[in-house]
Design an enzyme around this catalytic site. Structure first.
Site, PDB file in Angstrom:
ATOM      1  N   SER A   6     -22.779 -15.187 -12.735  1.00  0.00           N
ATOM      2  CA  SER A   6     -21.593 -15.561 -13.698  1.00  0.00           C
ATOM      3  C   SER A   6     -20.975 -16.827 -13.010  1.00  0.00           C
ATOM      4  O   SER A   6     -20.416 -16.719 -11.851  1.00  0.00           O
ATOM      5  CB  SER A   6     -20.689 -14.364 -13.661  1.00  0.00           C
ATOM      6  OG  SER A   6     -19.106 -14.770 -13.961  1.00  0.00           O
ATOM      7  N   HIS A  29     -24.860 -15.674 -16.837  1.00  0.00           N
ATOM      8  CA  HIS A  29     -23.937 -14.753 -17.607  1.00  0.00           C
ATOM      9  C   HIS A  29     -22.616 -15.569 -18.100  1.00  0.00           C
ATOM     10  O   HIS A  29     -22.097 -16.333 -17.151  1.00  0.00           O
ATOM     11  CB  HIS A  29     -23.560 -13.624 -16.610  1.00  0.00           C
ATOM     12  CG  HIS A  29     -22.644 -12.629 -16.909  1.00  0.00           C
ATOM     13  ND1 HIS A  29     -23.105 -11.570 -17.623  1.00  0.00           N
ATOM     14  CD2 HIS A  29     -21.212 -12.375 -17.035  1.00  0.00           C
ATOM     15  CE1 HIS A  29     -22.072 -10.789 -18.061  1.00  0.00           C
ATOM     16  NE2 HIS A  29     -21.039 -11.309 -17.556  1.00  0.00           N
ATOM     17  N   ASP A  31     -18.790 -15.539 -19.222  1.00  0.00           N
ATOM     18  CA  ASP A  31     -17.776 -14.640 -19.427  1.00  0.00           C
ATOM     19  C   ASP A  31     -16.830 -15.083 -20.322  1.00  0.00           C
ATOM     20  O   ASP A  31     -15.886 -15.953 -19.820  1.00  0.00           O
ATOM     21  CB  ASP A  31     -17.296 -14.129 -18.125  1.00  0.00           C
ATOM     22  CG  ASP A  31     -17.773 -13.302 -17.310  1.00  0.00           C
ATOM     23  OD1 ASP A  31     -18.194 -13.374 -15.970  1.00  0.00           O
ATOM     24  OD2 ASP A  31     -18.290 -12.313 -17.662  1.00  0.00           O
ATOM     25  N   MET A  33     -13.486 -15.074 -22.292  1.00  0.00           N
ATOM     26  CA  MET A  33     -12.222 -14.332 -22.400  1.00  0.00           C
ATOM     27  C   MET A  33     -11.308 -14.903 -23.428  1.00  0.00           C
ATOM     28  O   MET A  33     -11.031 -16.219 -23.295  1.00  0.00           O
ATOM     29  CB  MET A  33     -11.542 -14.364 -20.914  1.00  0.00           C
ATOM     30  CG  MET A  33     -12.538 -13.819 -20.002  1.00  0.00           C
ATOM     31  SD  MET A  33     -11.701 -13.745 -18.212  1.00  0.00           S
ATOM     32  CE  MET A  33     -13.264 -13.280 -17.385  1.00  0.00           C
ATOM     33  N   HIS A  62     -21.154 -12.357 -22.456  1.00  0.00           N
ATOM     34  CA  HIS A  62     -20.262 -11.042 -22.284  1.00  0.00           C
ATOM     35  C   HIS A  62     -18.789 -11.587 -23.074  1.00  0.00           C
ATOM     36  O   HIS A  62     -18.184 -12.307 -22.488  1.00  0.00           O
ATOM     37  CB  HIS A  62     -19.993 -10.758 -20.746  1.00  0.00           C
ATOM     38  CG  HIS A  62     -19.207  -9.872 -20.408  1.00  0.00           C
ATOM     39  ND1 HIS A  62     -18.511  -9.512 -19.333  1.00  0.00           N
ATOM     40  CD2 HIS A  62     -18.647  -8.638 -21.256  1.00  0.00           C
ATOM     41  CE1 HIS A  62     -17.848  -8.473 -19.188  1.00  0.00           C
ATOM     42  NE2 HIS A  62     -17.627  -7.977 -20.420  1.00  0.00           N
ATOM     43  N   MET A  64     -15.293 -10.791 -23.752  1.00  0.00           N
ATOM     44  CA  MET A  64     -14.253  -9.950 -23.495  1.00  0.00           C
ATOM     45  C   MET A  64     -13.088 -10.538 -24.495  1.00  0.00           C
ATOM     46  O   MET A  64     -12.231 -11.194 -23.951  1.00  0.00           O
ATOM     47  CB  MET A  64     -13.782 -10.271 -22.061  1.00  0.00           C
ATOM     48  CG  MET A  64     -14.767  -9.619 -21.044  1.00  0.00           C
ATOM     49  SD  MET A  64     -14.578  -9.998 -19.552  1.00  0.00           S
ATOM     50  CE  MET A  64     -15.792 -11.372 -19.493  1.00  0.00           C
ATOM     51  N   MET A 133     -18.319  -2.279 -16.579  1.00  0.00           N
ATOM     52  CA  MET A 133     -17.513  -2.935 -15.717  1.00  0.00           C
ATOM     53  C   MET A 133     -17.297  -2.233 -14.544  1.00  0.00           C
ATOM     54  O   MET A 133     -16.483  -1.034 -14.321  1.00  0.00           O
ATOM     55  CB  MET A 133     -16.133  -3.236 -16.466  1.00  0.00           C
ATOM     56  CG  MET A 133     -16.518  -4.176 -17.611  1.00  0.00           C
ATOM     57  SD  MET A 133     -17.280  -5.825 -17.326  1.00  0.00           S
ATOM     58  CE  MET A 133     -15.993  -6.496 -16.021  1.00  0.00           C
ATOM     59  N   ASP A 171     -21.400  -5.154 -13.807  1.00  0.00           N
ATOM     60  CA  ASP A 171     -20.540  -6.694 -13.585  1.00  0.00           C
ATOM     61  C   ASP A 171     -19.184  -6.520 -12.785  1.00  0.00           C
ATOM     62  O   ASP A 171     -18.271  -5.842 -13.320  1.00  0.00           O
ATOM     63  CB  ASP A 171     -20.155  -7.218 -14.866  1.00  0.00           C
ATOM     64  CG  ASP A 171     -19.552  -8.367 -15.015  1.00  0.00           C
ATOM     65  OD1 ASP A 171     -19.425  -8.895 -16.236  1.00  0.00           O
ATOM     66  OD2 ASP A 171     -19.016  -8.735 -13.984  1.00  0.00           O
TER      67      ASP A 171
END
Ligand code: DX5
Ligand code: ZN
Length: 212
Positions: A6, A29, A31, A33, A62, A64, A133, A171
């Protein structure tokens, strides 16, 4: 195991160099958000498009974010290989899994630390990946949550019992010590952020992590 770095903790002022410094990793990866599902805001599909131009790795995205069903198309268009959304963020997870798979993209689902792993039972036959998570989603550099281990073992047992095909990914707070423990519980893929980006010899560390 597969290491999926990540780059949340990387030096964004030299992003291209940072991405190239982990080119031994087969996965990458992202992330994503939105500042609503989690307090932090990072980036959107434009980051995936930008990095697609300099990397041929497997893009492990991923999300979120709230209402992931409204954004899936954008990530499919820019070349995500796997899209993972949160069980807590949508009403109809099964519908969304099928929609992602129909576009020939792998479908994953993630649960936060306080969500029970049994809440995934009805989705297991349809999933390509489950992301446990092991920190509260929202930022890198947090401590590994021990209660993640029984969730991994539960999913590993179910996978063997019913011959399911999903990969188990973990993760948050992964280092050489926690990587070994999640592997022993049945983990297939580890997301590693700060432990990797705080190190100078990243590609060597990726090899070590994949073979703990
Ligand atoms: C949390 C992020 C982080 C990141 C990994 O929302 O998903 O878990 O990927 O961060 P580290 O490896 O620094 O815990
Ligand atoms: Zn993540």
């Amino acid at each position: 195991m597969i290491c999926s770095p990540s780059f949340l903790s990387c030096d964004f002022s030299k992003l291209e160099t940072e991405i190239k410094s982990i080119n031994h990793a087969k996965w990458l990866h992202f992330d994503v958000m939105d500042g609503i599902f989690v307090d932090n805001i990072t980036y959107d599909e434009k980051m995936v498009k930008k990095i697609k131009a300099i990397s041929s790795q497997f893009f492990d995205v991923h999300l979120m974010i709230i209402e992931p069903e409204k954004h899936i198309e954008e990530y499919i268009k820019v070349g995500a290989d796997l899209i993972t959304f949160h069980l807590e963020a949508t009403e109809d997870s099964l519908e969304l899994i099928k929609k992602i798979k129909k576009s020939n993209v792998k479908a994953g689902i993630s649960i936060k630390p306080q969500t029970s792993v049994e809440s995934l039972d009805h989705l297991l036959p349809y999933l390509d990946l489950i992301l446990i998570m092991s920190v509260e989603p929202g930022k890198g550099g947090q401590k590994f949550i021990e209660d993640s281990l029984p969730k991994i073992s539960y999913l590993s047992r179910k996978k063997q019992l019913y011959n399911y095909n999903y990969l188990i990914e973990v993760d948050g707070g992964i280092n050489l010590e926690t990587a070994k423990r999640v592997r022993q519980s049945g983990c297939d893929v580890i997301v590693v952020g700060s432990f990797l980006f705080n190190s100078s010899n990243r590609n060597q560390l990726i090899e070590e992590l994949e073979n703990v």
